[in-house]
Design a protein around this motif. Structure first.
Motif, PDB file in Angstrom:
ATOM      1  N   ASP A   1       9.341  11.203   0.116  1.00  0.00           N
ATOM      2  CA  ASP A   1       9.047  10.628  -1.187  1.00  0.00           C
ATOM      3  C   ASP A   1       7.542  10.727  -1.462  1.00  0.00           C
ATOM      4  O   ASP A   1       6.718  10.200  -0.707  1.00  0.00           O
ATOM      5  CB  ASP A   1       9.480   9.159  -1.197  1.00  0.00           C
ATOM      6  CG  ASP A   1       9.324   8.540  -2.554  1.00  0.00           C
ATOM      7  OD1 ASP A   1      10.283   8.556  -3.329  1.00  0.00           O
ATOM      8  OD2 ASP A   1       8.214   8.035  -2.849  1.00  0.00           O
TER       9      ASP A   1
ATOM     10  N   ASN B   1       5.551   9.437  -3.676  1.00  0.00           N
ATOM     11  CA  ASN B   1       4.856   8.172  -3.924  1.00  0.00           C
ATOM     12  C   ASN B   1       4.447   7.511  -2.609  1.00  0.00           C
ATOM     13  O   ASN B   1       3.325   7.019  -2.449  1.00  0.00           O
ATOM     14  CB  ASN B   1       5.806   7.251  -4.693  1.00  0.00           C
ATOM     15  CG  ASN B   1       5.102   6.514  -5.785  1.00  0.00           C
ATOM     16  OD1 ASN B   1       3.984   6.870  -6.147  1.00  0.00           O
ATOM     17  ND2 ASN B   1       5.755   5.483  -6.296  1.00  0.00           N
ATOM     18  N   VAL B   2       5.395   7.522  -1.666  1.00  0.00           N
ATOM     19  CA  VAL B   2       5.139   6.872  -0.373  1.00  0.00           C
ATOM     20  C   VAL B   2       4.183   7.725   0.471  1.00  0.00           C
ATOM     21  O   VAL B   2       3.361   7.202   1.210  1.00  0.00           O
ATOM     22  CB  VAL B   2       6.466   6.605   0.370  1.00  0.00           C
ATOM     23  CG1 VAL B   2       6.224   5.970   1.723  1.00  0.00           C
ATOM     24  CG2 VAL B   2       7.364   5.710  -0.478  1.00  0.00           C
ATOM     25  N   VAL B   3       4.294   9.049   0.321  1.00  0.00           N
ATOM     26  CA  VAL B   3       3.352   9.925   1.033  1.00  0.00           C
ATOM     27  C   VAL B   3       1.917   9.551   0.646  1.00  0.00           C
ATOM     28  O   VAL B   3       1.027   9.429   1.490  1.00  0.00           O
ATOM     29  CB  VAL B   3       3.634  11.417   0.708  1.00  0.00           C
ATOM     30  CG1 VAL B   3       2.486  12.294   1.203  1.00  0.00           C
ATOM     31  CG2 VAL B   3       4.933  11.857   1.362  1.00  0.00           C
ATOM     32  N   ALA B   4       1.705   9.339  -0.646  1.00  0.00           N
ATOM     33  CA  ALA B   4       0.368   8.964  -1.129  1.00  0.00           C
ATOM     34  C   ALA B   4      -0.039   7.609  -0.562  1.00  0.00           C
ATOM     35  O   ALA B   4      -1.193   7.396  -0.167  1.00  0.00           O
ATOM     36  CB  ALA B   4       0.355   8.937  -2.657  1.00  0.00           C
ATOM     37  N   GLY B   5       0.924   6.700  -0.509  1.00  0.00           N
ATOM     38  CA  GLY B   5       0.628   5.370   0.032  1.00  0.00           C
ATOM     39  C   GLY B   5       0.269   5.410   1.502  1.00  0.00           C
ATOM     40  O   GLY B   5      -0.654   4.722   1.953  1.00  0.00           O
ATOM     41  N   VAL B   6       0.996   6.242   2.226  1.00  0.00           N
ATOM     42  CA  VAL B   6       0.722   6.365   3.665  1.00  0.00           C
ATOM     43  C   VAL B   6      -0.664   6.974   3.887  1.00  0.00           C
ATOM     44  O   VAL B   6      -1.413   6.566   4.782  1.00  0.00           O
ATOM     45  CB  VAL B   6       1.818   7.216   4.350  1.00  0.00           C
ATOM     46  CG1 VAL B   6       1.403   7.599   5.758  1.00  0.00           C
ATOM     47  CG2 VAL B   6       3.127   6.445   4.382  1.00  0.00           C
TER      48      VAL B   6
ATOM     49  N   THR C   1       0.819  -1.211   0.000  1.00  0.00           N
ATOM     50  CA  THR C   1       0.000   0.000   0.000  1.00  0.00           C
ATOM     51  C   THR C   1       0.850   1.258   0.000  1.00  0.00           C
ATOM     52  O   THR C   1       0.547   2.231  -0.696  1.00  0.00           O
ATOM     53  CB  THR C   1      -0.927   0.024   1.240  1.00  0.00           C
ATOM     54  OG1 THR C   1      -1.615  -1.216   1.310  1.00  0.00           O
ATOM     55  CG2 THR C   1      -1.939   1.158   1.158  1.00  0.00           C
ATOM     56  N   THR C   2       1.911   1.224   0.782  1.00  0.00           N
ATOM     57  CA  THR C   2       2.731   2.436   0.896  1.00  0.00           C
ATOM     58  C   THR C   2       3.753   2.570  -0.225  1.00  0.00           C
ATOM     59  O   THR C   2       4.360   3.615  -0.389  1.00  0.00           O
ATOM     60  CB  THR C   2       3.490   2.459   2.242  1.00  0.00           C
ATOM     61  OG1 THR C   2       4.243   1.260   2.371  1.00  0.00           O
ATOM     62  CG2 THR C   2       2.526   2.579   3.403  1.00  0.00           C
TER      63      THR C   2
END
Lengths: 173, 181
Positions: free
Chosen positions: B38, B40-45, A114-115
């Motif tokens: 990052d 991409n990871v901000v969106a994932g979090v 997900t992340t």
């Protein structure tokens, strides 16, 4: 890594020990002493790869262990910074290894998907590595350099300060 | 005396911009650019946020105080980013927000936190440790650990039977339970 750095690390160890432990408090249960050899371990990643600290030390000048858990909100929120640290230094001899402690591997896998993090996420399911490193809270960061020796270990998030420390260690290597 | 005070004040003012922590880079070092999260990871979090909030009820410590008891101390969250003084008595409400949250309703203190550290003096109440219950004395206690109960306990407690025990640090599972009054 170069063994010539051992002396410098010993000096750091003495200074760190004085700063952290000279108060004579009851907090004497530190399992990892600065400047001592990092405790070896072999763990599986979420993707099924086997990673050993020994190998990581051979491959990299600096190893950053970021201990976290799925239930730790601040740990989740710092993942974008861990990713940034990994991407910045992965081609410069730095291994950023995120060690997830104690959660169900399926849950960790879903969380990683997900992340969309790309750094290696190691599964410390039985918490043995966290115990060996004296982890007392999350996120907990251990920096390893020199001849696979612990340079720093403590509670705290990945930050610009850590990035500066990594840059300094790389410059000294 | 006044001059000494001004000198100290001046030193503090100087320290603030220059950094006296001893951790700053040397004059010749070029500091790396700040880490940028990052995207991409901000969106994932962000996608995980809702699940994290819904899971928070699993991570709570509830301390119920007797009506005439008071608590004074500090609530310190896991990553050392929040340090707040809490001092509550009957009828007051305290709420600390992210990453730890504490609520006081009536005689109940609820702390929701990933890693909770509660340090201070608790008057009344009981602690259950390794299956045994202990009454709390008025001495300073330190409860530290995951809200699920795995952690460390230090301080002086009064065993339910009346015997006093003094612990430096006890590692294991503990649980704070409501006071029987």
């Amino acid at each position: 890594m170069h063994s010539s750095r051992r002396g410098r690390l010993s000096v750091w160890a003495t200074v760190a020990a004085c700063l952290l432990g000279c108060g004579g408090s009851a907090e004497r249960s530190v399992l990892v002493e600065y400047g001592t050899p990092a405790k070896p371990f072999v763990l599986q990643t979420v993707g099924g790869e086997t990673i050993s600290l020994e190998e990581a030390c051979r491959r990299s000048s600096v190893v950053v262990l970021s201990f976290w858990t799925t239930w730790c909100g601040p740990c989740i929120h710092e993942l974008p910074l861990v990713e940034a640290l990994h991407k910045r230094y992965q081609d410069q001899g730095v291994s950023v290894l995120a060690v997830e402690v104690g959660s169900d591997p399926d849950l960790v896998e879903r969380l990683v998907e997900t992340t969309r993090v790309t750094f290696p996420v190691l599964l410390d399911t039985d918490q043995s590595v966290a115990k060996a490193y004296g982890v007392k809270g999350y996120p907990w960061v251990v920096t390893i350099a020199g001849d696979c020796q612990v340079v720093s270990s403590g509670l705290g998030a990945v930050s610009d300060r850590l990035a500066r420390k990594v840059a300094r260690l790389l410059a000294e290597d | 005396m006044v001059g000494r005070l001004w000198a100290s004040f001046g030193l503090v003012i100087l320290c603030m911009p220059l950094g006296c922590s001893g951790s700053s880079a040397g004059a010749g070092d070029s500091a790396p650019a700040p880490l940028i999260p990052d995207e991409n990871v901000v969106a994932g979090v962000a996608a995980l946020e809702e699940r994290l909030v819904s899971a928070s009820s699993d991570r709570e410590i509830v301390i119920e105080l007797p009506a005439d008891a008071a608590y004074q101390g500090e609530l310190i969250s896991g990553p050392c980013t929040v340090r707040a003084a809490i001092d509550f008595r009957g009828g007051e409400k305290t709420r600390l927000v992210a990453p730890c949250m504490a609520e006081y309703r009536g005689r109940e203190v609820k702390i929701v936190c990933d890693t909770a550290v509660l340090r201070g003096t608790l008057t009344g109440g009981r602690v259950r440790l390794f299956g045994r219950e202990y009454g709390m004395q008025g001495n300073e206690i330190l409860l530290e650990g995951q809200a699920t109960g795995a952690g460390r306990l230090a301080g002086t407690v009064l065993e339910a039977g009346g015997a006093e025990e003094e612990w430096d640090v006890v590692e294991g599972r503990w649980e704070v339970v409501a006071d029987a009054q």
